[in-house]
Design a protein around this motif. Structure first.
Motif, PDB file in Angstrom:
ATOM      1  N   THR A  96       1.518   7.338  -2.441  1.00 20.75           N
ATOM      2  CA  THR A  96       1.458   5.875  -2.398  1.00 20.75           C
ATOM      3  C   THR A  96       0.305   5.403  -3.279  1.00 20.75           C
ATOM      4  N   ILE A  97       0.358   4.143  -3.712  1.00 15.03           N
ATOM      5  CA  ILE A  97      -0.707   3.643  -4.592  1.00 15.03           C
ATOM      6  C   ILE A  97      -2.064   3.700  -3.887  1.00 15.03           C
ATOM      7  N   LYS A  98      -2.081   3.439  -2.579  1.00 15.88           N
ATOM      8  CA  LYS A  98      -3.351   3.536  -1.855  1.00 15.88           C
ATOM      9  C   LYS A  98      -3.879   4.967  -1.873  1.00 15.88           C
ATOM     10  N   GLU A  99      -3.006   5.943  -1.655  1.00 17.83           N
ATOM     11  CA  GLU A  99      -3.428   7.344  -1.679  1.00 17.83           C
ATOM     12  C   GLU A  99      -3.839   7.777  -3.085  1.00 17.83           C
ATOM     13  N   GLU A 100      -3.132   7.286  -4.090  1.00 18.65           N
ATOM     14  CA  GLU A 100      -3.483   7.618  -5.478  1.00 18.65           C
ATOM     15  C   GLU A 100      -4.906   7.163  -5.798  1.00 18.65           C
ATOM     16  N   LEU A 101      -5.302   6.027  -5.255  1.00 18.60           N
ATOM     17  CA  LEU A 101      -6.609   5.447  -5.573  1.00 18.60           C
ATOM     18  C   LEU A 101      -7.731   5.976  -4.695  1.00 18.60           C
ATOM     19  N   PHE A 126      -9.511   5.353  -9.369  1.00 18.67           N
ATOM     20  CA  PHE A 126      -9.316   4.175 -10.217  1.00 18.67           C
ATOM     21  C   PHE A 126      -9.706   4.474 -11.668  1.00 18.67           C
ATOM     22  N   ARG A 127      -8.902   3.968 -12.591  1.00 19.09           N
ATOM     23  CA  ARG A 127      -9.216   4.134 -14.007  1.00 19.09           C
ATOM     24  C   ARG A 127     -10.111   2.983 -14.463  1.00 19.09           C
ATOM     25  N   PRO A 128     -11.294   3.275 -14.979  1.00 18.60           N
ATOM     26  CA  PRO A 128     -12.216   2.210 -15.387  1.00 18.60           C
ATOM     27  C   PRO A 128     -11.601   1.251 -16.404  1.00 18.60           C
ATOM     28  N   ILE A 129     -12.092   0.028 -16.378  1.00 21.72           N
ATOM     29  CA  ILE A 129     -11.610  -1.033 -17.266  1.00 21.72           C
ATOM     30  C   ILE A 129     -12.267  -0.869 -18.638  1.00 21.72           C
ATOM     31  N   GLY A 130     -11.471  -0.641 -19.665  1.00 19.81           N
ATOM     32  CA  GLY A 130     -12.004  -0.551 -21.022  1.00 19.81           C
ATOM     33  C   GLY A 130     -12.358   0.856 -21.448  1.00 19.81           C
ATOM     34  N   ARG A 131     -11.491   1.803 -21.189  1.00 17.94           N
ATOM     35  CA  ARG A 131     -11.775   3.180 -21.606  1.00 17.94           C
ATOM     36  C   ARG A 131     -11.625   3.349 -23.113  1.00 17.94           C
ATOM     37  N   SER A 132     -10.562   2.788 -23.675  1.00 21.32           N
ATOM     38  CA  SER A 132     -10.299   2.927 -25.106  1.00 21.32           C
ATOM     39  C   SER A 132     -10.581   1.642 -25.869  1.00 21.32           C
ATOM     40  N   TYR A 133     -10.455   0.495 -25.191  1.00 18.86           N
ATOM     41  CA  TYR A 133     -10.686  -0.821 -25.788  1.00 18.86           C
ATOM     42  C   TYR A 133     -11.686  -1.573 -24.920  1.00 18.86           C
ATOM     43  N   SER A 134     -12.511  -2.382 -25.542  1.00 16.79           N
ATOM     44  CA  SER A 134     -13.554  -3.080 -24.792  1.00 16.79           C
ATOM     45  C   SER A 134     -13.029  -4.373 -24.176  1.00 16.79           C
ATOM     46  N   PHE A 135     -13.566  -4.709 -23.010  1.00 18.20           N
ATOM     47  CA  PHE A 135     -13.328  -6.020 -22.411  1.00 18.20           C
ATOM     48  C   PHE A 135     -14.244  -7.019 -23.092  1.00 18.20           C
ATOM     49  N   ALA A 149       0.816  -1.222   0.000  1.00 18.32           N
ATOM     50  CA  ALA A 149       0.000   0.000   0.000  1.00 18.32           C
ATOM     51  C   ALA A 149       0.843   1.261   0.000  1.00 18.32           C
ATOM     52  N   THR A 150       2.135   1.150   0.385  1.00 19.86           N
ATOM     53  CA  THR A 150       2.996   2.339   0.471  1.00 19.86           C
ATOM     54  C   THR A 150       3.888   2.511  -0.763  1.00 19.86           C
ATOM     55  N   ASP A 151       3.686   1.685  -1.786  1.00 13.06           N
ATOM     56  CA  ASP A 151       4.489   1.765  -3.013  1.00 13.06           C
ATOM     57  C   ASP A 151       4.260   3.111  -3.717  1.00 13.06           C
ATOM     58  N   THR A 152       5.353   3.816  -4.019  1.00 12.77           N
ATOM     59  CA  THR A 152       5.256   5.093  -4.735  1.00 12.77           C
ATOM     60  C   THR A 152       5.923   5.042  -6.103  1.00 12.77           C
ATOM     61  N   THR A 153       6.527   3.921  -6.468  1.00 10.39           N
ATOM     62  CA  THR A 153       7.317   3.873  -7.708  1.00 10.39           C
ATOM     63  C   THR A 153       6.643   3.123  -8.846  1.00 10.39           C
ATOM     64  N   THR A 154       5.927   2.050  -8.562  1.00 13.19           N
ATOM     65  CA  THR A 154       5.398   1.193  -9.632  1.00 13.19           C
ATOM     66  C   THR A 154       4.375   1.921 -10.493  1.00 13.19           C
ATOM     67  N   TYR A 155       3.495   2.688  -9.880  1.00 17.44           N
ATOM     68  CA  TYR A 155       2.396   3.311 -10.621  1.00 17.44           C
ATOM     69  C   TYR A 155       2.535   4.825 -10.726  1.00 17.44           C
ATOM     70  N   GLY A 156       3.480   5.409 -10.003  1.00 12.88           N
ATOM     71  CA  GLY A 156       3.741   6.847 -10.113  1.00 12.88           C
ATOM     72  C   GLY A 156       2.509   7.686  -9.825  1.00 12.88           C
ATOM     73  N   ASP A 157       2.320   8.721 -10.637  1.00 14.23           N
ATOM     74  CA  ASP A 157       1.169   9.616 -10.480  1.00 14.23           C
ATOM     75  C   ASP A 157      -0.040   9.001 -11.183  1.00 14.23           C
ATOM     76  N   TYR A 158      -0.545   7.916 -10.626  1.00 11.95           N
ATOM     77  CA  TYR A 158      -1.612   7.136 -11.262  1.00 11.95           C
ATOM     78  C   TYR A 158      -2.874   7.954 -11.476  1.00 11.95           C
ATOM     79  N   ASN A 159      -3.216   8.797 -10.497  1.00 12.71           N
ATOM     80  CA  ASN A 159      -4.482   9.528 -10.601  1.00 12.71           C
ATOM     81  C   ASN A 159      -4.353  10.838 -11.368  1.00 12.71           C
ATOM     82  N   GLY A 160      -3.146  11.164 -11.806  1.00  9.77           N
ATOM     83  CA  GLY A 160      -2.964  12.305 -12.706  1.00  9.77           C
ATOM     84  C   GLY A 160      -3.153  13.667 -12.079  1.00  9.77           C
TER      85      GLY A 160
END
Length: 335
Positions: free
Chosen positions: A152-157, A165-174, A135-146
């Motif tokens: 941290t990834i938990k704070e980003e989300l 959270f970025r929805p699943i299938g914004r540009s391509y469909s599931f 939950a404290t990772d700051t490197t893998t996803y970076g500024d995920y929420n833009g």
């Protein structure tokens, strides 16, 4: 007996009396087999049962004949049961919130997951650090929420002033099978502030199966434009949605009185076309707003075209506001 096979029992009962029904014919298909051929065919015995030896895998059983005196359901999806046999890994397994983020990124980068199976293996609470790998990772996803700040990834989300959270299938469909296994995705925060018009856990899905899934939290769009927003799906076409529910607050708002774009808002699917929605419900509060444009808001679907909605209900409050008179609201479907 074959040690590589497992005994699977399928039981057919009378829904009114709970008595077993003999002589019901089933075909069983391996979901991963693209030939379209049944791998096993049998009829229920006097106990209403079929006992099939099957290898580990994901299957569907389709009822193809019933004895005299029973009604044969015309819709094949209502005669179909999905099940898993043995200890098998899916094509993608979600055990942590980072897995869900990775899955979303994969779809958004062009992996449709056609003929693939994705499973959720436990409840995931975005507010619970134990639901993260780190939950404290700051490197893998970076500024995920833009928002311009790396946290941290938990704070980003979970930062409610950001897009979350970025929805699943914004540009391509599931286009695969997503099995929630009866688990919940809890306290999700999604705020679509950009030009993607589809918002939900799944933004856009086509020719897929989404089943056995619940969601809580807040899902909203505040982009000044056209929107399709739902708790499970923003835009859905040719999908089978089974045993899903929404308890999240869903807010559709194109946020600008100078914008006259349409809005479609609901608990399960915002904009729904040619879908089958079975045994689903909404308990979340749904709110839609547009300015000078069409607004369709409902508990299960906002706008529905050529859908089949079966055994669904709504208990959430449905609110709609528009400066235009083209507003339709319904407990099940807005239109």
């Amino acid at each position: 007996p074959d040690k590589n096979k497992y005994l699977k029992t399928i039981k057919k009962l009378n829904k009114k009396t709970n008595e077993p029904i003999p002589n019901v014919k089933f075909e069983i298909y391996d979901i991963k087999d693209t030939s379209g051929l049944a791998i096993y065919t049998d009829v229920t015995d006097e106990n209403g049962e079929i006992n099939a030896l099957l290898k580990s895998g994901y299957y569907k059983a389709i009822e193809i004949e019933v004895p005299d005196g029973y009604v044969f359901e015309e819709d094949k999806d209502l005669r179909t049961t999905y099940f898993k046999v043995g200890d098998i890994k899916a094509d993608f397994e979600i055990n942590y919130i980072e897995d869900l983020v990775d899955f979303s990124n994969n779809v958004n980068n062009g992996n449709y997951y056609q003929n693939k199976i994705v499973v959720l293996n436990k409840n995931l609470d975005f507010n619970d650090s134990s639901c993260y790998k780190n939950a404290t990772d700051t490197t893998t996803y970076g500024d995920y929420n833009g928002d311009g700040v790396v946290q941290t990834i938990k704070e980003e989300l979970t930062n409610t002033s950001s897009r979350g959270f970025r929805p699943i299938g914004r540009s391509y469909s599931f286009q695969g099978i997503f099995d929630g296994n009866g688990y919940e995705i809890q306290n999700i925060h999604i705020n679509n502030t950009n030009s993607y018009s589809y918002t939900g856990l799944f933004a856009y899905s086509y020719n897929a199966v989404i089943c056995n899934l619940g969601i809580t939290g807040t899902i909203k769009t505040t982009y000044p434009g056209y929107y399709n927003i739902g708790g499970i799906l923003g835009y859905s076409s040719n999908n089978l949605i089974i045993n899903c529910y929404n308890k999240a607050t869903v807010i559709g708002n194109n946020s600008s009185s100078s914008n006259s774009s349409n809005g479609y808002c609901a608990g399960i699917i915002g904009y729904s076309s040619n879908n089958k929605i079975i045994n689903c419900y909404n308990e979340g509060n749904i709110s839609g707003t547009t300015y000078g444009a069409l607004l369709q808001t409902g508990g299960i679907v906002g706008y529905g075209s050529n859908d089949k909605i079966i055994s669904c209900y709504n208990k959430g409050n449905i609110n709609a506001y528009s400066t235009n008179s083209w507003v339709t609201v319904g407990g099940i479907a807005g239109y």
